[in-house]
Write an enzyme that holds these catalytic residues in place. Structure first.
Site, PDB file in Angstrom:
ATOM      1  N   SER A  39       0.774  -1.265  -0.105  1.00  0.00           N
ATOM      2  CA  SER A  39       0.188  -0.013   0.111  1.00  0.00           C
ATOM      3  C   SER A  39       0.767   1.301  -0.556  1.00  0.00           C
ATOM      4  O   SER A  39       0.584   2.656  -0.617  1.00  0.00           O
ATOM      5  CB  SER A  39      -0.896   0.263   1.101  1.00  0.00           C
ATOM      6  OG  SER A  39      -0.165   0.070   2.453  1.00  0.00           O
ATOM      7  N   LYS A  82       1.048   4.283   7.480  1.00  0.00           N
ATOM      8  CA  LYS A  82       1.004   5.155   5.805  1.00  0.00           C
ATOM      9  C   LYS A  82       1.192   6.800   5.823  1.00  0.00           C
ATOM     10  O   LYS A  82       1.548   6.587   6.986  1.00  0.00           O
ATOM     11  CB  LYS A  82      -0.949   5.851   6.421  1.00  0.00           C
ATOM     12  CG  LYS A  82      -1.519   3.309   6.152  1.00  0.00           C
ATOM     13  CD  LYS A  82      -1.761   3.312   4.851  1.00  0.00           C
ATOM     14  CE  LYS A  82      -3.090   1.796   4.978  1.00  0.00           C
ATOM     15  NZ  LYS A  82      -3.046   1.305   3.793  1.00  0.00           N
TER      16      LYS A  82
END
Lengths: 161, 154
Positions: A39, A82
């Site tokens: 991701s 993230k």
């Protein structure tokens, strides 16, 4: 340089001090994780090691664009890496993959290929951060896009390899 | 005389330590507690699926097994039988296992990561938190429910 001095007591004290310092750094300041998943590609590749400064946000606020590590609020704990996209109270929106904050387009130099995300505007809750991965090639629904409580932020990523 | 007495005490002390250690070993090896049996069952199931041993793997499930992905005992078995040969390797890592037990039922929460290599060269990676419900049947712990846990960040 002599590693082990003649006096064994001093050697033991030195070794204990070094171990204590390493443990203190590990517990309070620096932590490392191995990533699992894509991701954050192309910035952080699958299987990389990320180093996290746990004290970073004790002295300055979180900024948009910071890469952070955060964890789930309940056990078993899972840690995620993230990028911070939205700050508390901001209106976040995606149009054809482009990010808009409070209605203004925000450039994201770390994104290599824009996806085609179209997400209606939403407000980031107070005391929370909206985080997102750098890999925008997948569908919006396939990724986690959580609003993370500040208390679940472990720290700022200061390096990765 | 004194030296003899000292030696005798030392011998008794060493014997006492030896007996204690033996007792602890017997207790944990031959009479493991229920939590240890549950852990062993899960670890065995993991190693069996890694070795693609479906017939032994499926024995850890009850006949009324259901999971959050819509599987039953039968559909799980058929799915594994039809797809296991496509896998070149299966690598599963389980951590943070937490067991809550009440008489003959137990709830086990854990984090799992799986890396599966497919025969066409593709590699699948998945990770998640899961809740297993287990029940004691015929003196063995068996799985009767499996669900994935949602992530909470509040």
């Amino acid at each position: 340089m002599r590693v082990f001095p003649g006096n064994w007591k001093i050697a033991v004290i030195r070794t204990a001090a070094v171990i204590l310092i390493i443990v203190l750094i590990r517990v309070f300041s620096l932590q490392w994780f191995r990533t699992f998943g894509m991701s954050m590609e192309p910035t952080i590749k699958d299987g990389s090691i990320v180093f996290v400064n746990k004290l970073a946000y004790k002295f300055r606020p979180v900024q948009r664009g910071d890469i952070v590590v955060f964890r789930t609020s309940d056990r078993p704990y899972v840690y995620f890496v993230k990028r911070v996209i939205g700050l508390p109270g901001e209106k976040v929106e995606f149009r054809d993959g482009k990010l808009f904050i409070n209605g203004k387009e925000v450039r994201e130099p770390y994104i290599k290929e824009l996806g085609n995300w179209n997400v209606k505007p939403f407000i980031v809750k107070d005391g929370h951060l909206f985080v997102c991965g750098d890999n925008r090639q997948t569908f919006w629904e396939e990724h986690l896009h959580p609003q993370v409580s500040m208390k679940n932020i472990t720290g700022k990523v200061i390096g990765y390899r | 005389m004194r030296r003899k007495k000292k030696r005798l005490i030392l011998r008794f002390f060493i014997l006492f330590i030896f007996l204690c250690l033996t007792g602890v070993c017997i207790r944990f090896i031959f009479f493991p507690d229920e939590d240890a049996k549950i852990r062993k069952t899960i670890n065995m199931a993991v190693s069996e699926i890694e070795n693609r041993d479906i017939s032994n793997f499926i024995r850890h499930f009850t006949l009324d097994y259901r999971d959050g992905f819509g599987n039953t005992y039968g559909t799980l078995y058929i799915f594994l039988r039809n797809n296991i040969n496509m896998c070149r390797y299966i690598d599963i890592d389980i951590s943070q296992m937490e067991i809550e037990r009440e008489k003959s039922e137990a709830t086990v929460k854990f984090f799992a990561r799986a890396v599966i290599g497919i025969s066409n060269g593709e590699i699948y990676k998945e990770a998640g938190r899961f809740v297993l419900k287990m029940r004691k049947e015929d003196f063995k712990w068996r799985i009767f429910r499996l669900d994935e846990m949602e992530y909470e960040f509040d």
